[in-house]
Design an enzyme around this catalytic site. Structure first.
Site, PDB file in Angstrom:
ATOM      1  N   MET A  91       0.790  -1.229   0.000  1.00 43.07           N
ATOM      2  CA  MET A  91       0.000   0.000   0.000  1.00 43.07           C
ATOM      3  C   MET A  91       0.828   1.287   0.000  1.00 43.07           C
ATOM      4  O   MET A  91       0.295   2.359   0.287  1.00 43.07           O
ATOM      5  CB  MET A  91      -0.953  -0.001   1.205  1.00 43.07           C
ATOM      6  CG  MET A  91      -1.870  -1.209   1.269  1.00 43.07           C
ATOM      7  SD  MET A  91      -2.778  -1.505  -0.261  1.00 43.07           S
ATOM      8  CE  MET A  91      -3.825  -0.075  -0.300  1.00 43.07           C
ATOM      9  N   HIS A 110      -3.391  -4.752 -10.216  1.00 47.21           N
ATOM     10  CA  HIS A 110      -4.363  -3.714  -9.862  1.00 47.21           C
ATOM     11  C   HIS A 110      -5.772  -4.253 -10.126  1.00 47.21           C
ATOM     12  O   HIS A 110      -6.019  -4.845 -11.172  1.00 47.21           O
ATOM     13  CB  HIS A 110      -4.112  -2.461 -10.704  1.00 47.21           C
ATOM     14  CG  HIS A 110      -5.049  -1.339 -10.380  1.00 47.21           C
ATOM     15  ND1 HIS A 110      -4.933  -0.581  -9.232  1.00 47.21           N
ATOM     16  CD2 HIS A 110      -6.140  -0.870 -11.036  1.00 47.21           C
ATOM     17  CE1 HIS A 110      -5.906   0.319  -9.206  1.00 47.21           C
ATOM     18  NE2 HIS A 110      -6.648   0.160 -10.281  1.00 47.21           N
ATOM     19  N   THR A 147       6.287   1.783 -12.650  1.00 51.72           N
ATOM     20  CA  THR A 147       7.121   2.912 -13.043  1.00 51.72           C
ATOM     21  C   THR A 147       6.922   4.023 -12.009  1.00 51.72           C
ATOM     22  O   THR A 147       6.183   3.853 -11.039  1.00 51.72           O
ATOM     23  CB  THR A 147       6.731   3.428 -14.449  1.00 51.72           C
ATOM     24  OG1 THR A 147       5.354   3.835 -14.424  1.00 51.72           O
ATOM     25  CG2 THR A 147       6.937   2.348 -15.503  1.00 51.72           C
ATOM     26  N   GLN A 179     -11.420 -14.596  -9.863  1.00 50.09           N
ATOM     27  CA  GLN A 179     -11.511 -14.908 -11.288  1.00 50.09           C
ATOM     28  C   GLN A 179     -10.440 -14.213 -12.133  1.00 50.09           C
ATOM     29  O   GLN A 179     -10.188 -14.623 -13.261  1.00 50.09           O
ATOM     30  CB  GLN A 179     -12.908 -14.555 -11.815  1.00 50.09           C
ATOM     31  CG  GLN A 179     -14.015 -15.363 -11.156  1.00 50.09           C
ATOM     32  CD  GLN A 179     -15.395 -15.021 -11.707  1.00 50.09           C
ATOM     33  OE1 GLN A 179     -15.552 -14.736 -12.888  1.00 50.09           O
ATOM     34  NE2 GLN A 179     -16.404 -15.042 -10.843  1.00 50.09           N
ATOM     35  N   GLU A 181      -7.374 -11.673 -10.566  1.00 47.37           N
ATOM     36  CA  GLU A 181      -6.060 -11.440  -9.953  1.00 47.37           C
ATOM     37  C   GLU A 181      -5.301 -12.737  -9.698  1.00 47.37           C
ATOM     38  O   GLU A 181      -4.114 -12.850 -10.030  1.00 47.37           O
ATOM     39  CB  GLU A 181      -6.217 -10.673  -8.635  1.00 47.37           C
ATOM     40  CG  GLU A 181      -6.771  -9.270  -8.781  1.00 47.37           C
ATOM     41  CD  GLU A 181      -6.949  -8.589  -7.430  1.00 47.37           C
ATOM     42  OE1 GLU A 181      -5.977  -8.559  -6.657  1.00 47.37           O
ATOM     43  OE2 GLU A 181      -8.055  -8.093  -7.151  1.00 47.37           O
TER      44      GLU A 181
END
Length: 207
Positions: A91, A110, A147, A179, A181
């Site tokens: 985080m 993400h 990046t 489903q 990640e």
């Protein structure tokens, strides 16, 4: 065999997906060599210990600013001889010191289809709340290179799922994790460790 270092801050569900994939032999030419947490009480550390994976804790609160913290993380990654760094629910946005030291060697998952619902402030349930507010019919997950710009690196892979009329942020979060990640992150890690991802500008090519 490449050393994969996983950065975590919380429960470690994506770390568990990587561990499970490794056990099934689905990560070719790579192994999780260390898990580094920004919080000493992150459950991800327990997952690592249960599977015999070395851990390190670098608490964010112990450092005055992000520059000092980024240096500490960079130095730890160098010490661990990291070939690939995976952000798995980490985080904290690290500064350029880390990106420059490991350019093209850091990936993040993400919980949305970048370039939608991404950037600073889009994390955890916030992402899924915004997805539901927007009325889109598809969401999903993206694995991309890290990046200096948040969530803006070259995309490696994406997977979509439909948004249901009765979805809540919580059900959508679970759907995207299970489903999307947990499937595309281990696949991307394996592709990297096999040397099959080529970065061309801000795009990637799987070879």
């Amino acid at each position: 065999m490449m050393n994969i270092v996983v950065l975590v801050s919380g429960g470690g569900t994506n770390l568990q997906a990587l561990i499970d994939a490794q056990k099934r032999g689905e990560i070719e030419n790579g192994r999780i060599s260390c898990v580094i947490s920004s919080k000493p009480d992150a459950y991800a550390l327990e997952r690592a210990k249960e599977n015999g994976i070395p851990t390190r804790v670098i608490p964010r609160k112990d450092y005055d600013d992000i520059h000092a913290y980024s240096k500490a993380v960079r130095d730890a990654l160098i010490e661990e001889k990291a070939d690939l760094i995976v952000y798995a629910g980490f985080m904290i946005i690290l500064d350029s010191q880390v990106v420059e030291a490991f350019e093209g060697k850091m990936i993040n998952v993400h919980p949305a289809l970048i370039p939608s619902f991404c950037g600073k402030g889009f994390y955890g349930l916030h992402v899924h709340e915004e997805v539901l507010k927007s009325g889109v019919k598809l969401t999903g997950a993206t694995v991309h290179f890290v990046t200096e710009d948040c969530d803006a690196g070259p995309i490696i892979s994406q997977k979509a799922v439909p948004v249901s009329d009765d979805d809540t942020p919580q059900t959508l979060q679970r759907k995207v994790m299970e489903q999307c990640e947990w499937k595309i992150l281990p696949q991307a890690v394996s592709l990297f460790c096999q040397g099959r991802i080529k970065i061309i500008g801000n795009k990637t090519q799987i070879i």
